[in-house]
Design a protein around this motif. Structure first.
Motif, short mmCIF file in Angstrom:
data_model
loop_
_atom_site.label_atom_id
_atom_site.label_comp_id
_atom_site.label_asym_id
_atom_site.label_seq_id
_atom_site.Cartn_x
_atom_site.Cartn_y
_atom_site.Cartn_z
N MET A 421 -29.51 -13.46 -10.30
CA MET A 421 -30.88 -12.95 -10.26
C MET A 421 -31.41 -12.68 -11.66
SD MET A 421 -33.22 -12.46 -8.13
CE MET A 421 -34.80 -11.64 -7.87
N ALA A 422 -30.54 -12.24 -12.57
CA ALA A 422 -30.98 -12.01 -13.95
C ALA A 422 -31.42 -13.31 -14.61
CB ALA A 422 -29.85 -11.36 -14.75
N ILE A 423 -30.69 -14.40 -14.37
CA ILE A 423 -31.06 -15.70 -14.94
C ILE A 423 -32.39 -16.17 -14.36
CG2 ILE A 423 -30.40 -18.13 -15.07
CD1 ILE A 423 -27.46 -17.18 -15.14
N ILE A 424 -32.54 -16.06 -13.04
CA ILE A 424 -33.80 -16.46 -12.41
C ILE A 424 -34.95 -15.63 -12.95
CG2 ILE A 424 -35.05 -16.50 -10.22
CD1 ILE A 424 -32.46 -17.24 -8.84
N THR A 425 -34.73 -14.33 -13.13
CA THR A 425 -35.78 -13.45 -13.66
C THR A 425 -36.18 -13.87 -15.06
OG1 THR A 425 -34.95 -11.59 -12.34
CG2 THR A 425 -36.34 -11.06 -14.23
N GLY A 426 -35.17 -14.18 -15.90
CA GLY A 426 -35.49 -14.61 -17.27
C GLY A 426 -36.27 -15.91 -17.31
N MET A 427 -35.94 -16.83 -16.42
CA MET A 427 -36.64 -18.12 -16.41
C MET A 427 -38.02 -18.03 -15.80
SD MET A 427 -33.37 -20.52 -15.43
CE MET A 427 -34.14 -22.09 -15.77
N ASN A 428 -38.29 -16.96 -15.07
CA ASN A 428 -39.62 -16.76 -14.49
C ASN A 428 -40.51 -15.84 -15.32
OD1 ASN A 428 -39.71 -18.37 -12.13
ND2 ASN A 428 -38.37 -16.93 -11.07
N MET A 429 -39.99 -15.36 -16.45
CA MET A 429 -40.84 -14.54 -17.32
C MET A 429 -41.98 -15.40 -17.85
SD MET A 429 -37.93 -12.30 -19.35
CE MET A 429 -39.12 -11.33 -20.26
N SER A 430 -43.13 -14.81 -18.00
CA SER A 430 -44.33 -15.59 -18.34
C SER A 430 -44.21 -16.39 -19.63
CB SER A 430 -45.55 -14.66 -18.40
OG SER A 430 -45.36 -13.62 -19.32
N PRO A 431 -43.51 -15.90 -20.69
CA PRO A 431 -43.37 -16.73 -21.89
C PRO A 431 -42.61 -18.03 -21.62
CG PRO A 431 -42.89 -14.44 -22.41
CD PRO A 431 -42.96 -14.54 -20.92
N VAL A 432 -41.70 -18.02 -20.64
CA VAL A 432 -40.95 -19.22 -20.28
C VAL A 432 -41.73 -20.06 -19.29
CG1 VAL A 432 -38.81 -20.11 -19.27
CG2 VAL A 432 -38.76 -18.06 -20.72
N ALA A 433 -42.31 -19.40 -18.30
CA ALA A 433 -43.02 -20.13 -17.23
C ALA A 433 -44.21 -20.92 -17.76
CB ALA A 433 -43.48 -19.14 -16.16
N ARG A 434 -44.81 -20.48 -18.88
CA ARG A 434 -46.01 -21.16 -19.38
C ARG A 434 -45.68 -22.44 -20.17
NH1 ARG A 434 -46.94 -21.00 -24.60
NH2 ARG A 434 -49.12 -21.61 -24.26
N LEU A 435 -44.40 -22.68 -20.43
CA LEU A 435 -44.00 -23.85 -21.21
C LEU A 435 -44.05 -25.10 -20.32
CD1 LEU A 435 -40.97 -22.29 -23.14
CD2 LEU A 435 -43.32 -22.63 -23.99
N LYS A 436 -45.24 -25.53 -19.97
CA LYS A 436 -45.41 -26.60 -18.99
C LYS A 436 -44.85 -27.93 -19.48
CE LYS A 436 -49.54 -24.45 -17.04
NZ LYS A 436 -50.99 -24.60 -16.78
N LYS A 437 -45.05 -28.24 -20.74
CA LYS A 437 -44.55 -29.51 -21.27
C LYS A 437 -43.02 -29.55 -21.23
CE LYS A 437 -48.49 -30.08 -24.41
NZ LYS A 437 -48.91 -30.16 -25.83
N THR A 438 -42.42 -28.40 -21.46
CA THR A 438 -40.95 -28.33 -21.39
C THR A 438 -40.48 -28.48 -19.96
OG1 THR A 438 -40.94 -26.84 -23.32
CG2 THR A 438 -38.95 -26.90 -21.94
N TRP A 439 -41.12 -27.77 -19.03
CA TRP A 439 -40.70 -27.82 -17.63
C TRP A 439 -40.89 -29.22 -17.02
CZ3 TRP A 439 -37.88 -24.54 -14.86
CH2 TRP A 439 -37.75 -23.22 -15.30
N ASN A 440 -41.85 -29.97 -17.57
CA ASN A 440 -42.07 -31.33 -17.05
C ASN A 440 -40.87 -32.24 -17.30
OD1 ASN A 440 -44.60 -30.79 -16.02
ND2 ASN A 440 -45.68 -31.42 -17.88
N LYS A 441 -40.05 -31.88 -18.26
CA LYS A 441 -38.87 -32.68 -18.57
C LYS A 441 -37.62 -32.20 -17.81
CE LYS A 441 -40.10 -34.35 -23.16
NZ LYS A 441 -39.89 -35.75 -22.78
N VAL A 442 -37.79 -31.20 -16.94
CA VAL A 442 -36.66 -30.59 -16.23
C VAL A 442 -36.71 -30.97 -14.76
CG1 VAL A 442 -35.57 -28.42 -15.55
CG2 VAL A 442 -36.58 -28.66 -17.85
N ASN A 443 -35.55 -31.35 -14.22
CA ASN A 443 -35.43 -31.54 -12.77
C ASN A 443 -35.26 -30.16 -12.13
OD1 ASN A 443 -34.67 -32.04 -10.12
ND2 ASN A 443 -33.41 -33.81 -10.63
N THR A 444 -36.26 -29.71 -11.41
CA THR A 444 -36.27 -28.33 -10.91
C THR A 444 -35.79 -28.20 -9.47
OG1 THR A 444 -38.59 -28.57 -10.22
CG2 THR A 444 -38.17 -27.71 -12.45
#
Length: 590
Positions: A421-444
Motif C-alpha cells: 500500500m505504501a508503494i501504491i500510495t507513492g505512485m499515486n501522489m500527484s507529483p508522480v501521477a502528473r508525469l503523463k509522458k512517463t506513464w505513457n511508456k509504462v505497461n500499467t
C-alpha cells in the motif's frame, strides 16, 4: 447479543482469495502456490550481521523474549515456570472465561461455577441465591453478584468485580484469554500501576487469617499462581514496566514471595531478568531508530542542480531484483512491528492520564513505536515518489515505475500488504501521477490489478478478502515464508479506533461493557500472531541501509522535481512552480 464463540477461536471462514464479481485479471496468487519460497539470489544477499549502531535490525527481536507462559489451572505445578510457549499459542483455542469461580469468598462473583451447557446454567442459578438467570429465546443471561454472563460468556461487570476476577487464589486461576483481554483494556479505566497494586494487595490480603504460620502456608500455595500472572503480564505487556512505580511494585512482590516460597522467588528473579532484557532491547531499538531518522532528515542535493543530483545512486543501481527488494522491505516491516506493544493500540484513544508528568512512565511516549511504524509507511511512500521524480530521462523514470510495480506485486505475493500500500500510495501522489509522458511508456496492467486489490471502496473489501486468504495460508503454513502476514497498518488502527468509538465502554448501570473488550482483544491478538513471525529472508545490508537512511524529498520538493521532469501544462502549474521555486530558494538561503 454477545457472541457465543470463544473470543480467540475465531479463525476466518474459508473463502476465495478474490471476490467473484470483479472483472479484473488477478495477479498470481500466493495463497494457492508457494511463490514466496523462491530462493533469493546469493550474489545480492548480505550474509553477515552488522551492528546495532549502524541500523536497528540486529537488536534482539521481540519474538525471542516476548513469549507467554502456558496456563493450566488444573495442573499448576512449579515446573511451569520453565515451560514457555509462543506469545499467543493458546489464546486462539482457549475459551472465554465462562463463570464465576468455584470457591466461596467475599466476592459475590465467586459463589458458583456455571456449567458449560444451558441446562446446567439454569440449575446453577436455581440452587444459588446470589445468582439470577433469565431465558431469552435460546440464550441464558445469568448474573453473579456484579458479573453478568450470557450463554456462559462474560458480557459485563463492575470494575471492582473484574479486578477481583483477575486475582488468583489457591484453587483458582483466571482464564488466559480473560487475563489478556483485561490487562489490554483495563487501561481505559485505570492506570496499569493502580491495577497491579490492587491485584497484588488482594492476592496477599485474602490469604490472611490472623495466624502467621497459617498465612505463610497459604501464601506459599498461592505464590506460584501469582508469579504465573505476573509472568504473563511482564511478557505480554512489558512496556507497562517502563514505569518506575511498576518496577518498584514488582520488586516488593519479589521480596514478599521470597519469604514464603524459594522456588517462586527464583521464578520471579528469572522473570525480572527477562523483562529487563526486553526493555533494554526496546531502548536500543528506539535509539537506533532515532539515529536513522536523523540521518534520513538530511535533504537531497539542491534542486537548483538537479542534473548533478540525478547522478547519485538510485534504487536500481543498488538492487534490480524486485523480489530481493520486497524481501528487504519485509525485514523492515517485521522488525518494526515486533517492537509495537499491544497496549499501544488501546492507548491511542485512552483518556489522558492525570499523572502524565510522572517522570518514569511518561518519559517515553505511550504510542511511540506505533507512531514510528506509521512514519515508516509515509517514508516509504515518499521514497518511491522521490526515486521516480529524480531522474532526468523519461525512459529511466518509466523503468523505475515498472520496477516498483514489480516490487509491489512481490510484496502482495509475500503477504506484505503494508509495503504494497505504501508503494501504491507513492505512485499515486500527484507529483508522480502528473508525469503523463512517463506513464505513457509504462505497461500499467499489473498496477491496475494491484490498485484494484487495495481499492478503498466498500471499506477495502478486496483487500480484506486478500487478507483473509493470507491469514488462512499462514494458519496452515508448511514454511516460515507462508506464515508472513503484514496488514495494511493504518486500516488496522482505523478498525480498532472505530470499534472503540462505535460502542460504549460503560453501560447505563455503570458496568464495564466486556463484550467490547473481547472484540478489542480479538483484533489486537490477531495482530500479535502476525507480528511474532521471524522474517526468513537473508538480509542485504546495503539495501536496508538505503531504504531507511537515504534522504527523500518533501511534498513541495517533489512537486518542483516533477515540474522539472515534465514542464507545467497550464497556467496554474506554472504559477505553482514559480511559487515553489521562490519558497524553496528562500529556505535554502536561511
Amino acid at each position: 447479543m454477545p457472541p457465543t464463540t470463544p473470543p480467540y477461536a475465531g479463525k476466518f471462514s474459508s473463502c476465495g482469495l478474490y471476490s467473484n464479481n470483479n472483472n479484473y485479471p488477478q495477479p498470481h496468487s500466493p495463497y494457492h502456490h508457494a511463490t514466496c519460497a523462491r530462493p533469493p539470489k546469493e550474489s545480492n544477499v548480505y550474509q553477515g550481521a552488522y551492528s546495532a549502531s549502524e541500523n536497528p535490525y540486529d537488536i534482539p527481536h521481540a519474538h525471542h523474549t516476548y513469549c507467554g507462559v502456558p496456563v493450566d489451572s488444573s495442573s499448576m505445578k512449579e515446573h511451569h515456570y520453565n515451560s514457555r510457549g509462543s506469545a499467543l499459542d493458546n489464546l486462539y483455542s482457549s475459551v472465554r472465561p465462562h463463570s464465576p469461580r468455584q470457591h466461596s469468598t467475599s466476592c459475590p462473583a465467586r459463589v458458583h461455577r456455571q456449567t458449560s451447557n444451558s441446562s446446567g446454567s439454569e440449575q446453577s442459578c436455581r440452587s444459588n441465591p446470589a445468582a439470577k438467570s433469565q431465558l431469552y429465546g435460546r440464550g441464558i443471561t445469568a448474573s453473579y453478584g456484579e458479573m453478568c454472563y450470557h450463554d456462559n460468556s462474560l458480557v459485563s461487570a463492575s470494575l471492582e468485580a473484574l479486578i477481583q476476577h483477575l486475582v488468583p487464589t489457591v484453587d483458582y486461576y483466571p482464564d488466559r484469554s480473560y487475563v489478556f483481554t483485561f490487562l489490554l483494556s483495563s487501561r481505559l479505566f485505570l492506570h496499569p500501576y493502580e491495577l497491579m497494586t490492587r491485584v497484588c494487595h488482594l492476592c496477599v490480603e485474602q490469604q490472611r487469617s490472623g495466624d502467621a504460620l497459617l498465612d505463610k502456608i497459604r501464601f506459599r500455595e498461592v505464590a506460584p499462581k501469582l508469579v504465573q500472572l505476573l509472568t504473563e503480564w511482564t511478557e505480554t505487556f512489558p512496556y507497562d514496566f517502563r514505569d518506575e512505580r511498576m518496577m518498584r511494585c514488582l520488586k516488593d512482590m519479589t521480596h514478599h514471595v521470597a519469604r514464603g516460597d524459594e522456588y517462586s522467588w527464583r521464578a520471579m528473579q528469572q522473570m525480572t531478568q527477562r523483562l529487563i532484557k526486553r526493555l533494554s532491547a526496546l531502548g536500543q531499538y528506539e535509539e537506533a531508530i532515532a539515529a536513522l531518522n536523523s540521518v534520513a532528515t538530511e535533504r537531497p542535493a539542491s534542486l537548483k542542480s538537479k542534473r548533478e543530483s540525478a547522478q547519485r545512486n538510485d534504487i536500481l543501481s543498488l538492487c534490480d531484483d524486485p523480489f530481493v527488494l520486497a524481501q528487504q522491505l519485509t525485514h523492515i516491516e517485521l522488525d518494526r512491528l515486533s517492537f509495537i506493544g499491544p497496549e499501544e493500540f488501546i492507548q491511542t484513544f485512552a483518556m489522558k492520564d492525570p499523572l502524565e508528568n510522572h517522570k518514569g512512565f511518561f518519559r517515553k511516549r505511550k504510542t511511540s513505536n506505533l507512531e514510528a511504524y506509521v512514519s515508516w509507511f509515509n517514508r516509504l511512500s515518499f521514497l518511491v515518489a522521490t526515486e521516480i521524480c529524480m531522474p532526468m530521462k523519461k525512459k529511466h523514470r518509466a523503468r523505475i515505475i515498472e520496477f516498483f510495480i514489480d516490487v509491489a506485486q512481490e510484496c502482495f505475493n509475500i503477504g506484505n500488504f503494508n509495503s504494497l500500500m505504501a508503494i501504491i500510495t507513492g505512485m499515486n501522489m500527484s507529483p508522480v501521477a502528473r508525469l503523463k509522458k512517463t506513464w505513457n511508456k509504462v505497461n500499467t496492467d499489473k498496477f491496475e490489478i494491484l490498485e484494484h486489490q487495495m481499492d478503498p471502496s466498500s471499506n477495502f473489501s478486496n483487500y480484506r478478502t486478500a487478507l483473509r486468504g493470507a491469514t488462512q495460508r499462514s494458519e496452515t503454513a508448511h514454511s516460515v515464508e507462508e506464515k508472513i502476514v503484514i496488514p495494511f497498518f493504518s486500516l488496522l488502527i482505523k478498525d480498532i479506533y472505530f470499534l472503540n468509538e462505535g460502542c460504549a465502554s460503560r453501560l447505563p448501570n455503570g458496568h464495564i461493557n466486556f463484550e467490547k473488550l473481547w472484540d478489542l482483544a480479538k483484533q489486537v491478538s490477531e495482530f500479535l500472531v502476525w507480528r511474532q513471525v521471524i522474517c526468513p529472508f537473508d538480509r542485504d545490508r546495503r539495501i536496508l541501509q538505503y531504504l531507511v537512511t537515504t534522504p527523500v524529498f518533501t511534498e513541495d520538493e517533489l512537486h518542483l522535481a516533477s515540474y522539472e521532469s515534465e514542464g507545467p501544462e497550464n497556467n496554474m502549474e506554472k504559477d505553482s512552480r514559480r511559487s515553489l521555486r521562490s519558497s524553496l530558494l528562500h529556505r535554502e538561503n536561511r
